[in-house]
Scaffold this motif. Sequence first.
Motif, PDB file in Angstrom:
ATOM      1  N   SER A  80       8.885  12.234   4.030  1.00 48.66           N
ATOM      2  CA  SER A  80       8.634  13.675   4.200  1.00 48.66           C
ATOM      3  C   SER A  80       7.387  13.956   5.036  1.00 48.66           C
ATOM      4  O   SER A  80       7.306  14.985   5.704  1.00 48.66           O
ATOM      5  N   THR A  81       6.405  13.057   5.020  1.00 51.90           N
ATOM      6  CA  THR A  81       5.199  13.288   5.817  1.00 51.90           C
ATOM      7  C   THR A  81       5.349  12.749   7.241  1.00 51.90           C
ATOM      8  O   THR A  81       4.442  12.904   8.055  1.00 51.90           O
ATOM      9  N   GLY A  82       6.458  12.075   7.517  1.00 47.54           N
ATOM     10  CA  GLY A  82       6.664  11.492   8.838  1.00 47.54           C
ATOM     11  C   GLY A  82       5.631  10.421   9.181  1.00 47.54           C
ATOM     12  O   GLY A  82       5.265  10.235  10.341  1.00 47.54           O
ATOM     13  N   ALA A  83       5.166   9.711   8.163  1.00 48.69           N
ATOM     14  CA  ALA A  83       4.129   8.701   8.398  1.00 48.69           C
ATOM     15  C   ALA A  83       4.682   7.515   9.178  1.00 48.69           C
ATOM     16  O   ALA A  83       5.868   7.189   9.068  1.00 48.69           O
ATOM     17  N   ASP A  84       3.826   6.882   9.980  1.00 46.07           N
ATOM     18  CA  ASP A  84       4.203   5.623  10.621  1.00 46.07           C
ATOM     19  C   ASP A  84       4.051   4.478   9.635  1.00 46.07           C
ATOM     20  O   ASP A  84       4.870   3.574   9.578  1.00 46.07           O
ATOM     21  N   ILE A  85       2.925   4.531   8.912  1.00 45.78           N
ATOM     22  CA  ILE A  85       2.713   3.556   7.837  1.00 45.78           C
ATOM     23  C   ILE A  85       2.115   4.324   6.659  1.00 45.78           C
ATOM     24  O   ILE A  85       1.241   5.171   6.855  1.00 45.78           O
ATOM     25  N   THR A  86       2.608   4.045   5.427  1.00 48.81           N
ATOM     26  CA  THR A  86       1.955   4.593   4.241  1.00 48.81           C
ATOM     27  C   THR A  86       1.278   3.440   3.515  1.00 48.81           C
ATOM     28  O   THR A  86       1.907   2.413   3.233  1.00 48.81           O
ATOM     29  N   ILE A  87      -0.008   3.623   3.268  1.00 46.59           N
ATOM     30  CA  ILE A  87      -0.821   2.591   2.624  1.00 46.59           C
ATOM     31  C   ILE A  87      -1.004   3.008   1.164  1.00 46.59           C
ATOM     32  O   ILE A  87      -1.419   4.133   0.895  1.00 46.59           O
ATOM     33  N   VAL A  88      -0.663   2.120   0.219  1.00 47.58           N
ATOM     34  CA  VAL A  88      -0.806   2.461  -1.196  1.00 47.58           C
ATOM     35  C   VAL A  88      -2.176   2.004  -1.684  1.00 47.58           C
ATOM     36  O   VAL A  88      -2.560   0.841  -1.500  1.00 47.58           O
ATOM     37  N   VAL A  89      -2.933   2.953  -2.266  1.00 47.23           N
ATOM     38  CA  VAL A  89      -4.298   2.652  -2.691  1.00 47.23           C
ATOM     39  C   VAL A  89      -4.500   3.054  -4.142  1.00 47.23           C
ATOM     40  O   VAL A  89      -3.696   3.788  -4.724  1.00 47.23           O
ATOM     41  N   LYS A  90      -5.606   2.586  -4.698  1.00 44.63           N
ATOM     42  CA  LYS A  90      -6.024   3.001  -6.039  1.00 44.63           C
ATOM     43  C   LYS A  90      -7.463   3.456  -5.910  1.00 44.63           C
ATOM     44  O   LYS A  90      -8.283   2.763  -5.302  1.00 44.63           O
ATOM     45  N   GLU A  91      -7.768   4.618  -6.493  1.00 47.33           N
ATOM     46  CA  GLU A  91      -9.153   5.074  -6.455  1.00 47.33           C
ATOM     47  C   GLU A  91      -9.928   4.339  -7.541  1.00 47.33           C
ATOM     48  O   GLU A  91      -9.553   4.364  -8.709  1.00 47.33           O
ATOM     49  N   GLU A  92     -10.974   3.659  -7.135  1.00 52.02           N
ATOM     50  CA  GLU A  92     -11.703   2.792  -8.066  1.00 52.02           C
ATOM     51  C   GLU A  92     -13.186   2.850  -7.800  1.00 52.02           C
ATOM     52  O   GLU A  92     -13.612   3.197  -6.690  1.00 52.02           O
ATOM     53  N   THR A  93     -13.984   2.473  -8.808  1.00 52.13           N
ATOM     54  CA  THR A  93     -15.416   2.302  -8.590  1.00 52.13           C
ATOM     55  C   THR A  93     -15.668   0.810  -8.394  1.00 52.13           C
ATOM     56  O   THR A  93     -15.245  -0.004  -9.213  1.00 52.13           O
ATOM     57  N   LEU A  94     -16.321   0.490  -7.292  1.00 52.12           N
ATOM     58  CA  LEU A  94     -16.515  -0.920  -6.947  1.00 52.12           C
ATOM     59  C   LEU A  94     -17.981  -1.283  -6.951  1.00 52.12           C
ATOM     60  O   LEU A  94     -18.831  -0.473  -6.568  1.00 52.12           O
ATOM     61  N   ASN A  95     -18.283  -2.502  -7.366  1.00 53.28           N
ATOM     62  CA  ASN A  95     -19.626  -3.013  -7.124  1.00 53.28           C
ATOM     63  C   ASN A  95     -19.610  -3.759  -5.787  1.00 53.28           C
ATOM     64  O   ASN A  95     -18.551  -3.933  -5.177  1.00 53.28           O
ATOM     65  N   GLN A  96     -20.781  -4.178  -5.351  1.00 52.95           N
ATOM     66  CA  GLN A  96     -20.888  -4.748  -4.011  1.00 52.95           C
ATOM     67  C   GLN A  96     -20.007  -5.985  -3.833  1.00 52.95           C
ATOM     68  O   GLN A  96     -19.356  -6.157  -2.813  1.00 52.95           O
ATOM     69  N   GLU A  97     -19.997  -6.797  -4.884  1.00 47.09           N
ATOM     70  CA  GLU A  97     -19.235  -8.048  -4.803  1.00 47.09           C
ATOM     71  C   GLU A  97     -17.733  -7.783  -4.687  1.00 47.09           C
ATOM     72  O   GLU A  97     -17.030  -8.421  -3.909  1.00 47.09           O
ATOM     73  N   GLN A  98     -17.252  -6.787  -5.463  1.00 45.77           N
ATOM     74  CA  GLN A  98     -15.828  -6.442  -5.390  1.00 45.77           C
ATOM     75  C   GLN A  98     -15.482  -5.838  -4.033  1.00 45.77           C
ATOM     76  O   GLN A  98     -14.442  -6.126  -3.455  1.00 45.77           O
ATOM     77  N   ALA A  99     -16.401  -4.983  -3.520  1.00 44.30           N
ATOM     78  CA  ALA A  99     -16.156  -4.333  -2.229  1.00 44.30           C
ATOM     79  C   ALA A  99     -16.014  -5.361  -1.118  1.00 44.30           C
ATOM     80  O   ALA A  99     -15.183  -5.223  -0.220  1.00 44.30           O
ATOM     81  N   MET A 100     -16.819  -6.434  -1.206  1.00 41.71           N
ATOM     82  CA  MET A 100     -16.773  -7.471  -0.169  1.00 41.71           C
ATOM     83  C   MET A 100     -15.424  -8.167  -0.101  1.00 41.71           C
ATOM     84  O   MET A 100     -15.093  -8.835   0.872  1.00 41.71           O
ATOM     85  N   LYS A 101     -14.647  -8.034  -1.195  1.00 38.61           N
ATOM     86  CA  LYS A 101     -13.320  -8.663  -1.211  1.00 38.61           C
ATOM     87  C   LYS A 101     -12.212  -7.631  -1.117  1.00 38.61           C
ATOM     88  O   LYS A 101     -11.075  -7.904  -1.486  1.00 38.61           O
ATOM     89  N   SER A 102     -12.543  -6.402  -0.671  1.00 38.37           N
ATOM     90  CA  SER A 102     -11.540  -5.336  -0.653  1.00 38.37           C
ATOM     91  C   SER A 102     -11.442  -4.689   0.726  1.00 38.37           C
ATOM     92  O   SER A 102     -12.360  -4.760   1.527  1.00 38.37           O
ATOM     93  N   VAL A 103     -10.291  -4.040   0.934  1.00 30.44           N
ATOM     94  CA  VAL A 103     -10.122  -3.205   2.115  1.00 30.44           C
ATOM     95  C   VAL A 103     -10.104  -1.760   1.626  1.00 30.44           C
ATOM     96  O   VAL A 103      -9.327  -1.420   0.734  1.00 30.44           O
ATOM     97  N   LEU A 104     -11.019  -0.929   2.176  1.00 28.59           N
ATOM     98  CA  LEU A 104     -11.110   0.461   1.724  1.00 28.59           C
ATOM     99  C   LEU A 104     -10.648   1.394   2.835  1.00 28.59           C
ATOM    100  O   LEU A 104     -10.869   1.126   4.019  1.00 28.59           O
ATOM    101  N   PHE A 105     -10.003   2.490   2.430  1.00 29.14           N
ATOM    102  CA  PHE A 105      -9.524   3.460   3.402  1.00 29.14           C
ATOM    103  C   PHE A 105     -10.197   4.809   3.176  1.00 29.14           C
ATOM    104  O   PHE A 105     -10.451   5.190   2.038  1.00 29.14           O
ATOM    105  N   ILE A 106     -10.462   5.496   4.267  1.00 29.17           N
ATOM    106  CA  ILE A 106     -11.032   6.834   4.180  1.00 29.17           C
ATOM    107  C   ILE A 106     -10.027   7.785   4.840  1.00 29.17           C
ATOM    108  O   ILE A 106      -9.528   7.498   5.935  1.00 29.17           O
ATOM    109  N   ALA A 107      -9.715   8.875   4.125  1.00 31.17           N
ATOM    110  CA  ALA A 107      -8.681   9.785   4.634  1.00 31.17           C
ATOM    111  C   ALA A 107      -9.210  11.209   4.666  1.00 31.17           C
ATOM    112  O   ALA A 107     -10.201  11.538   3.997  1.00 31.17           O
ATOM    113  N   ASP A 108      -8.534  12.043   5.459  1.00 35.35           N
ATOM    114  CA  ASP A 108      -8.910  13.455   5.464  1.00 35.35           C
ATOM    115  C   ASP A 108      -8.196  14.179   4.320  1.00 35.35           C
ATOM    116  O   ASP A 108      -7.515  13.531   3.496  1.00 35.35           O
ATOM    117  N   GLU A 109      -8.324  15.512   4.289  1.00 39.64           N
ATOM    118  CA  GLU A 109      -7.754  16.238   3.156  1.00 39.64           C
ATOM    119  C   GLU A 109      -6.235  16.129   3.075  1.00 39.64           C
ATOM    120  O   GLU A 109      -5.649  16.242   2.008  1.00 39.64           O
TER     121      GLU A 109
END
Lengths: 376, 392
Positions: free
Chosen positions: A144-173
Motif C-alpha cells: 500500500s505504501t509502494g515501498a521499494d524495500i520495507t525494513i522491519v525494525v524494533k524500537e529499543e534502548t541500546l547501550n554502546q556495545e549493543q549499538a556497535m553490533k546493530s544497524v539502526l535506521f532513521i526515518a521521517d514522519e
Amino acid sequence: MSAAGIIFSNIHDECISELTRVRTMASVPFGGKYRLIDFPLSNMVNSNINNIKIITHYNYHSLMDHIGSGKKWDLARRNGGVKILPPFITAYANRENSLYTTRLEALRSVSASIDEIEDEYVVMSDCDIICNVNFKEIINEHISTGADITIVVKEETLNQEQAMKSVLFIADEEKRIIDVLSFPENYNGRGYVWMNILIISKRKLMSLILDATAHNYNSLIQDIIAKRLKDENYRLFAYDGYFGRVRSIPEYYSQNIALTRSNSARELFLGKNSPIYTSVPETSSTYYGNSCSVKTSMIADGCSIEGKVENSILFSGVKVDKNATVKNSILFENTIVSSNVKLNCVISDKNVVIQAGRFLSGHETAPFYIEKNKMI
Amino acid sequence: MYKYRDCIAMILAGGQGSRLQAITDKVAKPAVSFGGKYRIIDFTLSNCVNSGIYTVGVLTQYQPLLLNEYIGNGSAWDLDRMDGGVVILPPYQAKNSADWYKGTANAVYKNINFIKRYNPENVLILSGDHIYKMDYSKMLSYHTVKGADCTIGTIDVPVEDASRFGILTTSEDNTITEFEEKPKIPKSTTASMGIYIFKTDILFKYLESDEKDKTSSNDFGKNIIPAMLKSNLKLYSYPFNGYWRDVGTVKSLWEADMDLLGDTPSLELNDRSWRIYSGYKPYPPQYIGDNAKIINSIITEGCEIYGTVENSVLSENVTVARGAHVSNSIIMSNVKIEKGSTVEYAIIDSGSTIGAGATIGTSSEITVVGSSVDIFPGSDIPGGSIYRGNKS
C-alpha cells in the motif's frame, strides 16, 4: 499477493562461535526445544509463505537434520515447500565462485535459484532474532505504501556495545528512511534497530543482485540501501511484540534465562494462533522423581529429574540425578548431570556427561560452556 | 500393484469402552489419553511399525472424529506411505446392505476386500485398546515356523481375573486344545490377549462361513476360534511375558497410568529401542513456577505448574494454579486447575476447569470428571462419583 521466503542460516555465526563450531546459527538450540531457525520459518508458515529457501554456507548437517523434509512446519509440499541451498560452486571454481561472507554475496551465489521464484514478493530473514511476527500485515503495508524495500525494525534502548553490533535506521514522519547507521561506535539510547528482516519484490531483488554483480557490491546496507535513500522509497515497519536477539554468548544466555523468570514467553511460543513449530526427538513426558525440587524453570519432555533445578532451561532427554543442583543453566539435549554435581551459569551442549561430584560455575557475563559430547 | 507382504495388521478400534464412563462419552476408547502425551492406540500403532508392519487398517465405529483426526495420514508413526500405510476403515454402505460392524469377526469380514488388495500371506488382528510393547515380528516367525493356521498371543493372568478373558488350554508344545471365552470356572490362567495371526486363506474361509451362520455373534473369541478348533486346525499359543494391560475400566486406566510412576516403573516409556510414537502438537516446554512442588509425577509440554503435583500424570497444556493441590490423579490435556482447589484420586478429562477452592474426590474410590466440564469454584465433588457436568 503471494510471497516467498529466504532465510540466511549462517550470517552472524561468529557472534556465538562456541555454539556454531559444530552447527549453523540457524540450528542453535533455544528455549528448551527450539532451534533459532524455527522462529523465521514458523513466522513465514503462519503468514502463508510456503515457498522457502534456506541459504547455507558451511556446517549445515545439523540444519539438514533439523529441517528434514520440512514436515513439522507443513513444508513437505508438492508445490513450494522448504529447500536448503548449499553453496553453489561451479567446476573450475575461481575466486568469484568462492564462499560468500555477506548477505548480498550469498544472494549472488544462488541467484539462479532466486530467479525461479514465481511469487511476487520476497521476505528475507536472518536467524539471530527471536520473535513471533505476522508478515501478512507487513507485506500489505509494503504494497500500500509502494515501498521499494520495507525494513522491519524494533524500537529499543541500546547501550554502546549493543549499538556497535546493530544497524539502526532513521526515518521521517511518514516512516520513510532518511538515514542508516551501520554498527555505530558511539551511539546509545533509543533507536529503530533492524531485525534483519526485509520485504522486497522479486523483480526488484533480481535487479539488485544483477546490479551488485556488475558493480561488485558486497553489502546490501552500505553499497545499496545507504546510497539510494534519496532516489528510492525505503520504508520502516516497527514490530512491537516479543523480541530477542543473539549478538553474543552472554546475550544468548540472558535471552534463554529470561524465559524462566515468568511464563510471559508463552506469547512468543504460541502467538495468536501462530505457534512456533519445531522438530524434536520422540520422547515420553518428563518424570519428576520423589526427591526433586524444581522452580522457575522451563523443561522439555523426555527429562528425568531427581535433583534440584532452579532458573534453568532443560532440553529433551536431560537427566538430573539425586542431590545434584542445577542453577541458572542451559542444558542441551541428553545432558547427564550425575549425583552431587553443582552447576551455576553453565551452558552444556548436546550429550554432555557431568560426572558425580563436579562443581562448575560461570557468571552471567561469561557463562561456562561445555562442548558437545564432552565428559567432565 | 503392491509389493509382497508376509503380514498386514487390522486394528479393532471401534469399541465404545462404556465401562470407562464419562471418559468415553465423546471419544472412542483407543483415543483416550494415557501416560501424559500418548493415546492408547499409540501403543498398537508403534508396535506395528517397530515390528516392520507398515500396512495397517484401523476399524473404527464408535465416536470416530477424534480418532480419525489423530491418526490422520499416519505420519506420526511413519505410516504415511506410498505402498500401504495406515487406512481408516469405517462401516460403509454396500449395494445390498448398510449396517454397523456387529462383532469383531464381522468387522474384519466387511473389510476382506481391503485385505485382498495387498494379498498378504498372514493377517494380524489386534485390539486398539491395550497397553503393551510387543514385537509382532517374533510372533510372526513363530507362527511361520510352527506352520500354524492361527497363533494367539497369550499371557498368564491371576486366577481371580481369569473369567474376564478368553482362556486357553494348551499341550506342552503350545498347541491349543481348548478355548473358552469368559468361562465361569476357568481351566487355566493362560488368557488370550486378543492378538491373532491367521493364514489369510484360512481366515477368509472361516469368516465367510461364520457370516452365513445367523446364530453366530460374529466374534473371534466366541465363534471363529472355537470353529477352527472343532475342525482340528493347527492353533498355537504364543506366550508373552511383558507388561500388558487391558484398560477397560476407570480403575484399570488409573492403575495403568500409576504404573508409569516410581524409580523403576513397571512400564518404561523412555525406551529408545522400542519407541512409542505419538501425534505432534506445537506446545512450548513445561513452565514450572516459583512456588511449585512436584513429587513423583509425569508432566507434559505446554503445562504450567504453580501449585503442588504429587503421584500424578498430566497431559499437555494443563495449568495448576498457585495453592492448588493435585495428587494421585490423571489430568488430561487443556485442563485448568484453579487456585486453592484440591484434586485427589481423580481422572479429569480434557478441557475441563476445576474452579478455585473446589474439592474433587477422596482416596476411597476414583472420581471422574468428564471432558469440557466447568466445576464451579468452591464445589465439592464426592469421591467415586462420575461427574458429567450440567451440559448435555
